[in-house]
Scaffold this motif. Structure first.
Motif: not given
Length: 423
Positions: A101-114, A163-170
């Protein structure tokens, strides 16, 4: 052909099959690596720890034995840096993909699907604009709301459809996702382009208000910014209550630090060996002796106090000082050099705190509090650190003054003041 010959033949055939499979696997790996390099990507078989050193949120930032393995790195079609890396610790192992990313950002958690939320994450669940089946966690709900614009949500739903699921974070300046499709190079390339598109939309979102400072270089610990990895410090064997018997004493996984304004600590594993001689009977019935060397280890965790205190021990059960709470007496055993000091420190609110937050057994010796956690790991240190800060804040002011301090060095962290039973 007799049975012995058949057995030998089977062993030979199995060995040949194993060698053949090994050759096939090696050829396939080399072909895979070539296909990566044909795209202009870099493949590193055993990357150094600095490949993940800047990452501090789970699965990173947890555990003492962290190991990056195969690494793929390069640029997406629009020039955004990425890496896909195999990573393991005591708590997790698998593959992780990320773009910058272009900036350092706080933690964020996003999950969806399996998929499931990641181990060790400490975040507040916030309402999701993504719809049913999605979970969003953040330390600052306002930041989560600012990130999840309609454009970002649209791209996340595109990613989920593939895909079966999204497990994303910053994680700082990295947009991180678990389980990239790394086995198929074409699919991995497409996946990285989609992830880069999400990153581009986040970059275009006005988030400068939340820019974070650069993280110190080195091995860090999730939500414990003041912990420091030392590794080995055998001088601790002279200043801490380690087992003295045996030989070949050493330390490992040494950590120093503190949490907030709590007392500083040192934590490590102590290793040593013992040697003994035992007698046995050999196959001919004769008595023989042999030397047996045994390996031992123990966790050591101590917190330095601001002043020397009378000896005091809090254990789970056993005979000890009797307090007015029968429930407390059944759950804990308190012994002390000075019973009056014990009664001053273990007052009714302190008893309530102990029963609501049972600690590992601990003892105060001079200006140190030593905990018998039974294990040396991040959760054990964090729990004891949090507990002790609360315990010390509940010691009345007059008790600190009797010890020689002008006031409590650990003000209460809640709104209810600690009762000062001596005033």
């Amino acid at each position: 052909m007799d049975e012995a010959a058949i057995a030998v033949l089977i062993v030979i055939l199995l060995g040949a099959a194993g060698i053949t499979w090994g050759i096939v696997a090696l050829v396939r790996r080399q072909q895979y690596i070539k296909s990566l390099r044909d795209r202009g990507w870099i493949f590193v078989n055993s990357p150094a720890f600095d490949a993940v050193e800047r990452l501090g949120n789970p699965p990173f930032g947890l555990g003492f034995r962290r190991r990056p393995d195969d690494q793929i790195a390069g640029l997406t079609s629009l020039g955004r840096p990425f890496q896909v890396i195999e990573y393991s610790s005591e708590h997790w192992s698998g593959w992780v993909g990320m773009v910058t990313l272009s900036r350092r950002l706080p933690e964020l958690w996003i999950t969806g699907g399996e998929t499931q939320p990641r181990y060790g994450v400490e975040a507040v669940m916030v309402p999701s604009q993504l719809g049913p089946g999605w979970q969003v966690g953040a330390l600052d709900p306002a930041f989560a709301a600012a990130v999840l614009t309609p454009q970002v949500c649209e791209q996340l739903n595109v990613m989920a459809a593939g895909g079966p699921g999204v497990n994303l974070s910053i994680d700082g300046d990295q947009l991180v996702m678990l389980d990239p499709p790394r086995k198929e190079v074409e699919l991995l390339a497409y996946w990285l382009e989609v992830l880069a598109t999400v990153a581009a939309v986040i970059d275009d979102t006005p988030l400068d208000h939340w820019i974070q400072p650069v993280k110190p270089w080195g091995m860090t610990f999730y939500h414990h910014p003041d912990w420091q990895w030392i590794g080995v410090d055998d001088s601790l064997l002279q200043t801490t209550p380690v087992t003295q018997s045996g030989h070949d004493h050493s330390t490992s996984e040494v950590i120093r630090g503190r949490d907030g304004d709590g007392p500083p600590f040192v934590a490590f594993t102590h290793h040593w060996k013992t040697t003994r001689t035992e007698t046995y009977t050999d196959s001919e019935g004769r008595s023989q002796t042999r030397t047996v060397v045994e390996n031992h280890s123990e966790p050591i965790l101590g917190f330095q106090l601001p002043i020397r205190m009378p000896w005091l021990q809090v254990a789970n059960r056993g005979r000890g000082i009797t307090f007015e709470s029968e429930a407390f007496n059944k759950q804990f055993s308190v012994t002390a050099q000075d019973p009056k000091f014990a009664y001053d420190v273990i007052h009714p609110r302190q008893m309530e705190y102990l029963m609501a937050n049972p600690p590992a057994p601990f003892r105060i010796v001079d200006d140190w509090a030593w905990f018998s956690t039974g294990v040396h790991n991040q959760p054990a240190i964090a729990h004891s650190s949090h507990f002790l800060r609360g315990f010390l804040s509940r010691i009345p002011r007059f008790a600190w003054r009797n010890l020689g301090l002008p006031d409590t060095p650990y003000p209460p962290q809640d709104r209810t003041p600690v009762p000062d039973h001596g005033e």
